[in-house]
Structures are given as structure tokens and as C-alpha cells.
Write a protein that holds these residues in place. Structure first.
Motif, PDB file in Angstrom:
ATOM      1  N   ALA A 254      30.199  -7.890  39.860  1.00 59.14           N
ATOM      2  CA  ALA A 254      30.308  -9.081  40.035  1.00 59.14           C
ATOM      3  C   ALA A 254      30.092  -9.885  38.554  1.00 59.14           C
ATOM      4  N   ARG A 255      30.383 -10.898  38.411  1.00 56.86           N
ATOM      5  CA  ARG A 255      30.105 -11.687  37.154  1.00 56.86           C
ATOM      6  C   ARG A 255      28.499 -11.830  37.246  1.00 56.86           C
ATOM      7  N   ARG A 256      27.919 -11.696  36.286  1.00 61.51           N
ATOM      8  CA  ARG A 256      26.385 -11.845  35.958  1.00 61.51           C
ATOM      9  C   ARG A 256      25.718 -11.050  37.078  1.00 61.51           C
ATOM     10  N   ALA A 257      26.054  -9.814  37.009  1.00 59.26           N
ATOM     11  CA  ALA A 257      25.136  -8.676  38.115  1.00 59.26           C
ATOM     12  C   ALA A 257      24.096  -8.345  37.249  1.00 59.26           C
ATOM     13  N   THR A 258      23.184  -7.809  38.174  1.00 50.33           N
ATOM     14  CA  THR A 258      21.986  -7.262  37.644  1.00 50.33           C
ATOM     15  C   THR A 258      21.927  -5.597  37.862  1.00 50.33           C
ATOM     16  N   ILE A 259      21.658  -4.919  37.063  1.00 49.30           N
ATOM     17  CA  ILE A 259      21.452  -3.609  36.959  1.00 49.30           C
ATOM     18  C   ILE A 259      20.073  -3.089  37.132  1.00 49.30           C
ATOM     19  N   VAL A 260      19.619  -2.501  37.863  1.00 48.58           N
ATOM     20  CA  VAL A 260      18.209  -2.089  38.085  1.00 48.58           C
ATOM     21  C   VAL A 260      17.897  -0.230  37.751  1.00 48.58           C
ATOM     22  N   LEU A 261      17.407  -0.094  36.661  1.00 47.39           N
ATOM     23  CA  LEU A 261      17.119   1.306  36.334  1.00 47.39           C
ATOM     24  C   LEU A 261      15.929   1.795  36.854  1.00 47.39           C
ATOM     25  N   MET A 262      16.298   2.726  37.812  1.00 46.91           N
ATOM     26  CA  MET A 262      14.823   3.352  38.540  1.00 46.91           C
ATOM     27  C   MET A 262      14.954   4.951  38.369  1.00 46.91           C
ATOM     28  N   SER A 263      15.792   5.660  37.891  1.00 47.51           N
ATOM     29  CA  SER A 263      15.821   7.309  37.479  1.00 47.51           C
ATOM     30  C   SER A 263      14.824   7.483  36.544  1.00 47.51           C
ATOM     31  N   ILE A 264      14.023   8.415  36.798  1.00 51.67           N
ATOM     32  CA  ILE A 264      13.272   9.026  35.653  1.00 51.67           C
ATOM     33  C   ILE A 264      13.985  10.294  34.739  1.00 51.67           C
ATOM     34  N   GLN A 265      14.356  10.065  33.693  1.00 50.84           N
ATOM     35  CA  GLN A 265      15.082  10.839  32.842  1.00 50.84           C
ATOM     36  C   GLN A 265      14.871  10.760  31.511  1.00 50.84           C
ATOM     37  N   GLN A 266      15.320  11.562  30.476  1.00 53.02           N
ATOM     38  CA  GLN A 266      14.969  11.488  29.252  1.00 53.02           C
ATOM     39  C   GLN A 266      16.337  11.146  28.137  1.00 53.02           C
ATOM     40  N   LYS A 267      17.541  11.074  28.889  1.00 52.97           N
ATOM     41  CA  LYS A 267      18.709  10.758  28.159  1.00 52.97           C
ATOM     42  C   LYS A 267      18.784   9.396  27.855  1.00 52.97           C
ATOM     43  N   PRO A 268      19.502   9.197  26.602  1.00 50.45           N
ATOM     44  CA  PRO A 268      19.585   7.738  26.058  1.00 50.45           C
ATOM     45  C   PRO A 268      20.366   6.825  27.042  1.00 50.45           C
ATOM     46  N   LEU A 269      20.203   5.718  27.030  1.00 46.82           N
ATOM     47  CA  LEU A 269      21.165   4.696  28.106  1.00 46.82           C
ATOM     48  C   LEU A 269      22.257   4.432  26.952  1.00 46.82           C
ATOM     49  N   ILE A 270      23.635   4.741  27.603  1.00 43.16           N
ATOM     50  CA  ILE A 270      24.761   4.189  26.923  1.00 43.16           C
ATOM     51  C   ILE A 270      25.400   2.986  27.496  1.00 43.16           C
ATOM     52  N   ILE A 271      25.520   1.837  26.716  1.00 42.16           N
ATOM     53  CA  ILE A 271      26.030   0.802  27.650  1.00 42.16           C
ATOM     54  C   ILE A 271      27.378   0.200  26.752  1.00 42.16           C
ATOM     55  N   PRO A 272      28.593   0.370  27.613  1.00 40.82           N
ATOM     56  CA  PRO A 272      29.741  -0.469  27.000  1.00 40.82           C
ATOM     57  C   PRO A 272      29.467  -1.884  26.407  1.00 40.82           C
ATOM     58  N   TYR A 273      29.494  -2.305  25.152  1.00 40.52           N
ATOM     59  CA  TYR A 273      29.106  -3.522  24.569  1.00 40.52           C
ATOM     60  C   TYR A 273      29.781  -4.584  25.444  1.00 40.52           C
ATOM     61  N   MET A 274      31.089  -4.989  25.044  1.00 42.65           N
ATOM     62  CA  MET A 274      31.565  -6.127  25.301  1.00 42.65           C
ATOM     63  C   MET A 274      31.928  -6.078  26.883  1.00 42.65           C
ATOM     64  N   PRO A 275      32.128  -5.034  27.746  1.00 46.60           N
ATOM     65  CA  PRO A 275      32.526  -5.304  29.282  1.00 46.60           C
ATOM     66  C   PRO A 275      30.820  -5.579  29.787  1.00 46.60           C
ATOM     67  N   PHE A 276      30.000  -5.372  29.105  1.00 45.68           N
ATOM     68  CA  PHE A 276      28.588  -5.729  29.550  1.00 45.68           C
ATOM     69  C   PHE A 276      28.172  -7.135  29.238  1.00 45.68           C
ATOM     70  N   VAL A 277      28.549  -7.468  27.911  1.00 47.25           N
ATOM     71  CA  VAL A 277      28.032  -8.854  27.447  1.00 47.25           C
ATOM     72  C   VAL A 277      28.829  -9.869  28.148  1.00 47.25           C
ATOM     73  N   LEU A 278      30.265  -9.843  28.030  1.00 47.96           N
ATOM     74  CA  LEU A 278      31.146 -10.840  28.471  1.00 47.96           C
ATOM     75  C   LEU A 278      31.060 -11.396  29.774  1.00 47.96           C
ATOM     76  N   PRO A 279      30.601 -10.627  30.953  1.00 48.02           N
ATOM     77  CA  PRO A 279      30.533 -10.918  32.147  1.00 48.02           C
ATOM     78  C   PRO A 279      29.073 -11.550  32.309  1.00 48.02           C
ATOM     79  N   GLY A 280      28.277 -11.499  31.322  1.00 45.01           N
ATOM     80  CA  GLY A 280      26.820 -11.960  31.419  1.00 45.01           C
ATOM     81  C   GLY A 280      25.983 -11.173  32.470  1.00 45.01           C
ATOM     82  N   HIS A 281      26.066  -9.458  32.411  1.00 43.38           N
ATOM     83  CA  HIS A 281      25.220  -8.677  33.154  1.00 43.38           C
ATOM     84  C   HIS A 281      24.000  -8.705  32.537  1.00 43.38           C
ATOM     85  N   ARG A 282      23.054  -8.219  33.471  1.00 40.40           N
ATOM     86  CA  ARG A 282      21.542  -8.051  32.751  1.00 40.40           C
ATOM     87  C   ARG A 282      21.092  -6.533  33.376  1.00 40.40           C
ATOM     88  N   ILE A 283      20.343  -5.951  32.637  1.00 36.02           N
ATOM     89  CA  ILE A 283      19.722  -4.698  32.972  1.00 36.02           C
ATOM     90  C   ILE A 283      18.041  -4.881  32.903  1.00 36.02           C
TER      91      ILE A 283
END
Length: 345
Positions: A254-283
Motif C-alpha cells: 500500500a502507499r506509505r507502507a513500512t518494511i521491517v528488516l528482521m533477517s540476520i544476513q551479510q548480503k547488501p540490501l538492494i532497493i528499487p529507488y523510484m518504486p520505493f520513493v514515489l509511494p512514500g515507503h519507509r524501511i
């Protein structure tokens, strides 16, 4: 000063066996000694195997002794404890109640290497132990000390409300607790899983309203009575061992959704920039629970009779081997619990 003998299981890499090690430990002024009866097993224990430390951090047992300054607990009290063992108590994070984010916070495998919950006894600061209500049996309680506390904290950190739809990525030890808590809070739940059809069956039995398999994410599997055309997720908990391809999942938020990172891992997080920014999401990130939320979680679980899915094993060398084998192969459904065997076994 009286010392106490504590025997804890650890993993011996040379023999590839679980072995017992005995250590002497004094009881501090603010500490309690606990006779262990049960302990949950978590993938963090797998990560800690090679540290040659005492294993286990989801302990449950009965207090036998208390330090001179302890007034909140008494011998005979049934308590549990989790990963976190200490913090400075004076920084802004600690004073705000979020001691898990203290720069000096330390926990299992990084604090007292001679101790763990796979043991006969355990000594810990009383402020890091939690009294357990009668409604939660000891063979379930260890699950709440880690997976339960972590998922409850994550839902709280995201500001989850009953009208929200919660998405859960990964239906494992963490994920299945996230489904149980979110449903008890009144939320609709969508499970995103990498496996089918078992995941869908289990998701619906746990209470989920929808399941989407990541390899065929656009075709939802819905439980009876759910007819939304496309139910969008307000809060997404990442409970899998690795962060999924967010390109696939962002269209279901949904618009302005919240993503919560809980996993224990070493890999970098890759975020699709515009699909993340335009809906106003947060991590946001979420790990251990604050003491306040840990206590609130226990009461919430007791009130709603939340029952984790548990496989039970004896706290013996053979029991540990079997439990770790199932956990490392991804076969545990969904949380393992070790039980101290009766005397003579």
C-alpha cells in the motif's frame, strides 16, 4: 563468595559433537540463578556453533537463588530469558527503553561464553529475565523469548494497527510467530513464501488470509471467504533468512507502507529507488524487544492463548544433534524446543 557450578552444552568442531563443559560462576548482587527446564533453539544458535561457546538463548526455568540486591523475583519463580544479557543503562537508547540498541549491549555468544540455555543452570541479571504467566506452558515459553519477542517488537515498531494488512516474508520460526501475533492483533495477513504447496496450507492453518509464492507471485492463493481483488500490504516483515527481491514485492505494498528488516544476513540490501520513493515507503530495522515490549508480549500471548508450532527434543547430545540437523536442513516446523530429561535418563 559462593561459586556455583554450571554445565552447558557447546559444539566441539574437532569431533563434530555436542559436548558438555563445566564452569564455576559467582552469583552477582543483581543476578538470579535459574534451574533450566527448557530452551528454544534458533538459527542464531547455528551461527554460534563455531564460537565454542555455551549454546542456547531462549531459556526457561525456575529461580533457585537470588543476589542480595534482587527484590523483583524470588526462589521458585518461573522465568524466561532471551538473547540480550546486558547494556550500559545510561545512554539515550537505554534511557528511552530500547536497550537492545545500546552501543555497549551484549548478548548470547558475545557476553559470557561459559553460559548458555542448553544447560543445567543459568545465571543472569534479573533485569534481563522475565516472569512467565501460568497460561504459557514451559515447553512453549522459550519460543516467546526470541521469535515471539522479535516479531512483537517489529509489529510495534511499525506502528501496526488492527485495520492494517501485514505481509510476512518467510514462513519459518520467525514468520509463523508473526502470522500468529498479527492475526491476534486483528490484522489481515498475506504470507510471501518461497515454497508451495505446504507453505500455503500451513499459512492458512496459522490464520493467514492470503499466500503468495515468490516464484509465481502474481497468482494469489486465498483462504475461503477472502475476495479482495488485490489486497495491499501496509506493514511488511522480512522474516526470511535473506532479503527477497524487492522488485517483486513492492507492487503489493500500500502507499506509505513500512518494511521491517528482521533477517540476520551479510548480503547488501538492494532497493528499487523510484518504486520505493514515489509511494512514500519507509524501511526500519528491528531486532530484540525492549523490556517493556518483552513483558507486554508475554501478557498478550497469554491473553490470546497464542500457541507456537513446536517440535520437542530432549536436551541431550542426541537430542541436540537431531534438532540442529532438522533446523539446518530447513525441516523444522516451525520452532524447536529442548527439554531437560528427567533424572536418570
Amino acid at each position: 563468595m559462593t561459586t556455583h557450578t554450571i554445565t552447558t552444552f557447546r559444539f566441539d568442531a574437532a569431533s563434530a559433537k555436542f559436548v558438555k563443559k563445566t564452569a564455576q560462576r559467582a552469583l552477582g548482587l543483581n543476578e538470579v540463578k535459574i534451574k533450566v527446564t527448557h530452551s528454544g533453539i534458533c538459527y542464531t544458535d547455528v551461527h554460534a556453533k563455531d564460537k565454542a561457546c555455551g549454546l542456547g538463548h531462549e531459556g526457561v526455568g525456575l529461580i533457585t537463588d537470588i543476589g542480595a540486591n534482587v527484590t523483583s523475583m524470588k526462589p521458585g519463580d518461573r522465568v524466561g530469558w532471551g538473547w540480550l544479557r546486558s547494556s550500559c543503562g545510561n545512554c539515550s537508547a537505554c534511557l528511552d527503553g530500547y536497550r537492545q540498541y545500546c552501543a555497549q549491549a551484549s548478548g548470547f555468544a558475545f557476553c559470557d561464553h561459559d553460559q548458555g540455555a542448553f544447560a543445567d543452570y543459568h545465571i543472569i541479571d534479573a533485569d534481563f529475565a522475565y516472569q512467565l504467566p501460568a497460561e504459557i506452558p514451559s515447553w512453549q515459553a522459550g519460543v516467546f523469548m526470541c521469535a515471539g519477542a522479535s516479531t512483537y517488537e517489529a509489529l510495534h515498531a511499525a506502528g501496526t494497527k488492527p485495520h492494517h494488512r501485514v505481509g510476512v516474508v518467510g514462513l519459518g520460526g520467525l514468520g509463523h510467530m508473526a502470522v500468529l501475533f498479527a492475526k491476534a492483533m486483528g490484522c489481515a495477513v498475506t504470507v510471501f513464501s518461497g515454497s508451495a504447496p505446504k507453505a500455503a496450507r500451513d499459512a492458512f492453518e496459522l490464520g493467514a488470509d492470503e499466500c503468495r509464492i515468490l516464484s509465481n507471485i502474481n497468482t494469489p492463493i486465498r483462504s475461503f471467504g477472502v475476495h479482495e481483488q488485490k489486497a495491499l500490504v501496509d506493514v511488511l516483515l522480512i522474516c526470511a533468512n535473506e532479503t527477497p527481491d524487492l522488485d517483486k514485492i513492492l507492487p503489493f505494498l500500500a502507499r506509505r507502507a513500512t518494511i521491517v528488516l528482521m533477517s540476520i544476513q551479510q548480503k547488501p540490501l538492494i532497493i528499487p529507488y523510484m518504486p520505493f520513493v514515489l509511494p512514500g515507503h519507509r524501511i526500519i530495522a528491528s531486532t530484540e524487544a525492549s523490556r517493556q515490549n518483552h513483558l507486554a508480549m508475554i501478557q498478550f500471548a497469554a491473553r490470546h492463548r497464542i500457541t507456537p508450532w513446536v517440535e520437542r527434543f530432549l536436551m541431550t547430545e542426541d537430542g541436540l544433534k537431531t534438532a540442529f540437523d532438522r533446523l539446518e536442513k530447513g525441516e523444522m516446523r516451525y520452532r524447536g524446543v529442548l527439554e531437560v530429561p528427567p533424572a536418570g535418563i
